[in-house]
Design a protein around this motif. Structure first.
Motif, PDB file in Angstrom:
ATOM      1  N   PHE A 149      -8.648  -5.771   4.058  1.00 36.65           N
ATOM      2  CA  PHE A 149      -8.752  -5.486   2.628  1.00 36.65           C
ATOM      3  C   PHE A 149      -8.335  -6.744   1.877  1.00 36.65           C
ATOM      4  CE2 PHE A 149      -7.572  -3.896  -1.536  1.00 36.65           C
ATOM      5  CZ  PHE A 149      -8.563  -2.953  -1.788  1.00 36.65           C
ATOM      6  N   PHE A 208      -5.109   2.130  -9.214  1.00 35.44           N
ATOM      7  CA  PHE A 208      -5.008   1.632  -7.847  1.00 35.44           C
ATOM      8  C   PHE A 208      -6.399   1.220  -7.382  1.00 35.44           C
ATOM      9  CE2 PHE A 208      -1.033   3.747  -8.117  1.00 35.44           C
ATOM     10  CZ  PHE A 208      -0.231   3.385  -7.039  1.00 35.44           C
ATOM     11  N   GLY A 223      -8.331   0.788  -3.448  1.00 35.34           N
ATOM     12  CA  GLY A 223      -8.083   0.944  -2.028  1.00 35.34           C
ATOM     13  C   GLY A 223      -9.241   1.606  -1.320  1.00 35.34           C
ATOM     14  N   THR A 253     -13.740  -4.853   1.326  1.00 32.93           N
ATOM     15  CA  THR A 253     -13.375  -4.379   2.649  1.00 32.93           C
ATOM     16  C   THR A 253     -14.639  -4.275   3.485  1.00 32.93           C
ATOM     17  OG1 THR A 253     -12.118  -2.679   3.845  1.00 32.93           O
ATOM     18  CG2 THR A 253     -13.605  -1.918   2.109  1.00 32.93           C
ATOM     19  N   TRP A 270       0.166   5.873  -0.112  1.00 33.86           N
ATOM     20  CA  TRP A 270      -0.783   6.960   0.009  1.00 33.86           C
ATOM     21  C   TRP A 270      -0.286   8.122  -0.833  1.00 33.86           C
ATOM     22  CZ3 TRP A 270       2.361   4.986   3.739  1.00 33.86           C
ATOM     23  CH2 TRP A 270       3.360   5.811   4.244  1.00 33.86           C
ATOM     24  N   TYR A 308      -7.553  -8.355  -2.047  1.00 32.93           N
ATOM     25  CA  TYR A 308      -7.331  -8.204  -3.490  1.00 32.93           C
ATOM     26  C   TYR A 308      -7.185  -9.600  -4.054  1.00 32.93           C
ATOM     27  CZ  TYR A 308      -5.111  -6.925  -7.941  1.00 32.93           C
ATOM     28  OH  TYR A 308      -4.804  -6.779  -9.277  1.00 32.93           O
ATOM     29  N   ALA A 350      -4.044   2.857  -0.860  1.00 31.93           N
ATOM     30  CA  ALA A 350      -4.411   1.945  -1.948  1.00 31.93           C
ATOM     31  C   ALA A 350      -3.208   1.135  -2.406  1.00 31.93           C
ATOM     32  CB  ALA A 350      -4.988   2.741  -3.122  1.00 31.93           C
ATOM     33  N   ARG A 351      -3.487   0.077  -3.134  1.00 35.62           N
ATOM     34  CA  ARG A 351      -2.446  -0.745  -3.744  1.00 35.62           C
ATOM     35  C   ARG A 351      -2.655  -0.752  -5.259  1.00 35.62           C
ATOM     36  NH1 ARG A 351      -2.091  -6.736  -4.162  1.00 35.62           N
ATOM     37  NH2 ARG A 351      -1.748  -6.040  -6.313  1.00 35.62           N
ATOM     38  N   PHE A 403       0.814  -1.211   0.000  1.00 38.83           N
ATOM     39  CA  PHE A 403       0.000   0.000   0.000  1.00 38.83           C
ATOM     40  C   PHE A 403       0.850   1.265   0.000  1.00 38.83           C
ATOM     41  CE2 PHE A 403      -2.811  -3.207   1.717  1.00 38.83           C
ATOM     42  CZ  PHE A 403      -4.026  -2.911   1.122  1.00 38.83           C
TER      43      PHE A 403
END
Length: 540
Positions: free
Chosen positions: A526, A506, A508, A383, A336, A528, A371-372, A334
């Motif tokens: 979270f 991204f 997130g 989430t 920001w 993915y 976010a990733r 992750f």
């Protein structure tokens, strides 16, 4: 051994700079407005890579608050002089129009995964800097040279100047050593010394579909440099059907057994309007030195989707589900946006991710968005959020995000009467910016004022669909809103003119409180989950 499918660093990983120290390979890539700055991946076989560190993680090294979208950290160059690691990078404060406020810095470290020095400012004459260590111990700073007066030819060539490590300054004359070819937009310089020649590898043609790697050489470091007889050693500009497009901005590395490889950025466009949702990724090609002393890409100059590497890639790892908890802090997948003060926008106290509502989702200063990267064309993400907004100016939820101009955002918010509701926010832009729209799509869905909410999104190729359920009622996920065009979160829709958007998609979570009361949203986990889909022709 089966060939390895490009890219080796999928998703947003552009402008690769590669380095080998002993048996270890390192690739540094641009991070633009995402914090911490610069991604450095590690490998021992060129096929399997692990994120090792993001070295620019202190306020004294990098503060990008106010940097516009696709500004921030451009084109880092990672080198080693036999004693320590060196990293040079640009922090771009403005890019649109004739001016470029592009500030270049140098940092260094004894260990690549250790603490890096505070930066030393070098110059602002252009971007894409690199540091060349010559055989006599002297160091030279190389960067693209920008001239704001000379429209349309603002790219004025490659500048070279000596760097004095003692005084930490540039010394002696600066010389423009290479003007590039007729393709134009020469940038991304890297210098090498081999068999009595100095080789200069550059990027040309911009970051779009005319992108290319161009090689030149000289017996003298200061030139003149002659261009490769084929001009461009790597490009897909004349091959629109090639799987890897936008190929350019490369760097070279030799293996211990004498093989040479070129890493380069590339894009994999979807069929709809040739949009690169995954942004500019890092790919690799084998090359060889011919009897004429020039480097040639194997089967080039068109980049290959498949390449023979010293090892096979762990495909199972590529497709595995990533389930993130927050008991051990924020996972390194992750990032920001912009701020070197993450404590103002999130914490992981109590094993949950708490976002502190700040500015709107499109702010260039302080927004709580974690976010990733999207690294697959198709995926699921979900989430659970606990959030109690009091009005429409407080909202938090799940977002598929590219930049302030391009995102989809399923939010828990409230009506002006205080009743909690689910609302989809979306923003879509294409050049010119007069086409920008930011609006709420569809009707809000009223939900109870208390209780956690499960939010999910599925992307299958070009289709994006949001879902939700109310946790306390044990509901199954159900659709909310229409099917959206997932390709909107791409370079080609980034709200800038051609060659103006540089990052990638991204997914997130985010929280905003534009009342200014810092309302908190708590996220339990979270997920993915990569998915295989018949439309994903470069992954199946």
């Amino acid at each position: 051994m089966p060939p390895v499918r490009n890219p080796i660093l999928p998703g947003f990983n552009p402008d690769p700079s590669i380095l080998r120290v002993g048996a270890d390979y390192y690739v540094a890539t641009s991070t633009f407005e995402w914090y911490p700055g610069v991604q450095i991946h590690h490998s021992t076989d060129l096929a399997n890579w692990t994120l090792l560190t993001r070295p620019l993680r202190r306020k004294s090294q990098l503060d990008m608050r106010g940097d516009p979208d696709s500004c921030g950290v451009w084109a880092p160059c990672l080198t080693h002089d036999g004693a320590r690691f060196w990293l040079v990078y640009t922090d771009v404060k403005r890019k649109d129009g004739s001016y470029k406020d592009a500030h270049n810095y140098i940092v260094w470290a004894d260990e690549v995964a250790g603490e890096w020095s505070d930066p030393v400012y070098v110059n602002s004459s252009g971007f894409d800097p690199s540091l060349f260590h010559d055989g006599d111990g002297r160091k030279y700073f190389v960067n693209q040279l920008w001239d704001h007066r000379r429209r349309p030819a603002l790219f004025q060539g490659i500048a070279l100047q000596e760097w004095d490590d003692g005084s930490k300054k540039l010394v002696g004359p600066r010389k423009n050593i290479y003007a590039g070819t007729a393709l134009g937009l020469v940038e991304g310089p890297h210098l090498y010394r081999r068999a009595g020649w100095y080789y200069l590898l550059t990027a040309e043609g911009g970051t779009g579909y005319d992108h290319a790697c161009t090689l030149a050489r000289s017996r003298d470091l200061w030139g003149p440099y002659e261009t490769h007889p084929a001009r461009h050693i790597l490009t897909a500009k004349d091959h629109p059907a090639a799987a890897l497009q936008r190929a350019g901005h490369g760097d070279l590395v030799d293996t211990p057994d004498g093989r040479t490889f070129l890493v380069h950025l590339s894009g994999r466009p979807t069929t709809q309007r040739r949009r690169c949702v995954l942004g500019r990724e890092t790919s690799i090609q084998e090359a060889h030195w011919a009897d004429d002393g020039w480097l040639y890409v194997k089967d080039g100059p068109v980049p290959s989707l498949w390449v023979d590497l010293p090892a096979a890639r762990d495909e199972a790892r590529y497709w595995e589900e990533r389930r993130y908890g927050f008991g051990a802090g924020l996972h390194s997948d992750f990032q920001w946006l912009r701020t070197p003060e993450p404590e103002r926008i999130f914490n992981t106290d109590g094993g949950v991710l708490t976002l502190i509502g700040r500015e709107s989702v499109g702010s260039w200063f302080e927004q709580a968005l974690v976010a990733r990267r999207q690294t697959h064309f198709s995926y699921d993400a979900e989430t659970v959020v606990d959030f109690s907004p009091t009005d429409e100016r407080q909202f938090a939820g799940l977002t598929a995000y590219y930049c302030r101009f391009n995102f989809f955002y399923l939010t828990v918010s409230a009506h002006s009467d205080g009743q909690r509701e689910l609302l989809i926010q979306a923003s879509e832009a294409s050049w010119p910016l007069g086409g920008l729209s930011e609006q709420y799509l569809g009707q809000p869905v009223r939900i109870p004022n208390e209780g956690k909410v499960r939010l999910a999104v599925t992307v299958r190729g070009k289709e994006l669909q949001f879902y939700y359920s109310l946790r306390e009622e044990g509901e199954e996920l159900k659709k909310i809103g229409p099917v959206f065009d997932a390709s909107i979160v791409s370079d080609e829709c980034g709200g800038h003119q051609l060659h103006g958007s540089f990052t990638g998609a991204f997914v997130g979570v985010a929280a905003s409180d534009i009342n200014g009361t810092a309302a908190e949203a708590k996220f339990d986990y979270f997920v993915y989950r990569p998915a295989k889909h018949e439309s994903d022709r470069y992954e199946i």
